[in-house]
Design an enzyme around this catalytic site. Structure first.
Site, short mmCIF file in Angstrom:
data_model
loop_
_atom_site.label_atom_id
_atom_site.label_comp_id
_atom_site.label_asym_id
_atom_site.label_seq_id
_atom_site.Cartn_x
_atom_site.Cartn_y
_atom_site.Cartn_z
N SER A 53 1.94 -5.34 1.96
CA SER A 53 1.06 -5.60 3.10
C SER A 53 1.80 -6.43 4.14
O SER A 53 2.90 -6.08 4.55
CB SER A 53 -0.22 -6.28 2.62
OG SER A 53 -1.23 -6.24 3.62
N ASP A 80 -2.55 0.27 2.05
CA ASP A 80 -1.95 -1.00 1.63
C ASP A 80 -1.62 -1.02 0.12
O ASP A 80 -2.48 -0.74 -0.71
CB ASP A 80 -2.97 -2.10 1.95
CG ASP A 80 -2.41 -3.51 1.84
OD1 ASP A 80 -1.51 -3.72 1.01
OD2 ASP A 80 -2.90 -4.38 2.56
#
Length: 295
Positions: free
Chosen positions: A30, A163
């Site tokens: 992320s 993500d």
């Protein structure tokens, strides 16, 4: 912001000067993926922290018309991908993973592997630039940075990826597995005894739920469950790395006091994050780097 600032502070310590330049493999998930790719592309921790400060409000720009269209976040992501893609493209340009001077391992999640019907499924995907049969050297750095940071409900999926935090919020074990992978060429494959691993967190709030027998259903569990899963995968990676590497592993994690939480998109708290990172005690990590990294 917190991770970048902690790395900046470590990098400025005279007693461990040059430790960051010795990193062979950078892994991040992320926003940590953006940080890892930025470092691998030659940016300093300070430059990446400044990127968050200067462009954060642009990335997390939420218009009232978007909220009306999406009914808040009920039927659409909170933010558009276009501003984030623009910032990443300006930062990394046409750079490919194979152009990076250091190895990277960046977790994402592939929502559809595109295989034949009998094998079609979603799956974890680790983008890396180790030479071997599954190398991703030709993939653009900006694209990988976008994929790993496409957090569900915050951003739309990007080219079918979301993500990597859904399974590797703490990528310590991803880094370890990639370093010793049998898919790597022999000259790029590390031995377990040669690995020294520093894991830098983004800050955590100490959370708990009272009660011995919770007879809860969907409505009660839905709010805490996401945080439980995120903290759970981070905690188990920390445990596994500690058990496998012993003193060759160090975790630098800032704990928020008084139950404070900081949302992924809290750009209004960037100055506060800097204060938290600047006041964090890094002495143990400095000592560890002296003993285990620079020897």
């Amino acid at each position: 912001m917190i991770s970048a600032r902690l790395l900046q502070r470590l990098n400025e310590q005279p007693s461990i000067a040059g430790w960051l330049a010795q990193v062979d493999l950078l892994a991040g998930t992320s926003t940590g993926g953006i940080l890892a790719l930025g470092l691998a592309a030659g940016h300093s921790p300070q430059e990446i922290a400044e990127l968050y400060q200067q462009r954060g409000a642009e990335i997390f720009d939420d218009s009232i018309w978007d909220n009306v269209r999406d009914l808040g976040r009920t039927i659409g992501a909170e933010y558009a991908t276009k501003p984030l893609r623009k910032v990443l493209t300006e930062t990394f340009g046409e750079l490919q993973l194979g152009d990076l001077s250091r190895k990277v391992a960046i977790p994402t999640f592939d929502l559809d592997n595109g295989a034949a019907a009998a094998h079609r499924s979603w799956k974890p995907k680790i983008f890396h630039n180790f030479n071997g049969s599954d190398c991703d050297a030709a993939v653009k750095v900006a694209d990988v940075a976008l994929y790993t940071s496409a957090a569900p409900t915050y951003f739309p999926s990007a080219d079918g990826y979301i993500d990597g935090g859904v399974y590797a919020n703490n990528p310590a074990i991803v880094a370890l597995a990639q370093a010793i992978s049998q898919h790597n060429l022999p000259q790029e494959r590390a031995a377990m005894d040669d690995i020294v691993l520093l894991s830098v967190g983004t800050g955590v709030s100490l959370t708990y739920i009272k009660g011995k027998t919770l007879d809860w259903g969907y409505a009660q569990w839905i709010k805490p469950l996401i945080n439980i899963l995120m903290d759970g995968v981070s905690g188990i990676a920390d445990y596994q790395a500690r058990q496998l590497l012993g003193e060759s592993y160090q975790r630098l994690q800032l704990v928020f006091e008084h139950g404070e939480t900081i949302a992924l998109d809290a750009v209004n708290k960037l100055p506060h994050m800097l204060q938290l990172a600047d006041s964090a005690d890094i002495d143990a990590t400095v000592d560890w780097l002296q003993q285990h990294w620079l020897t």
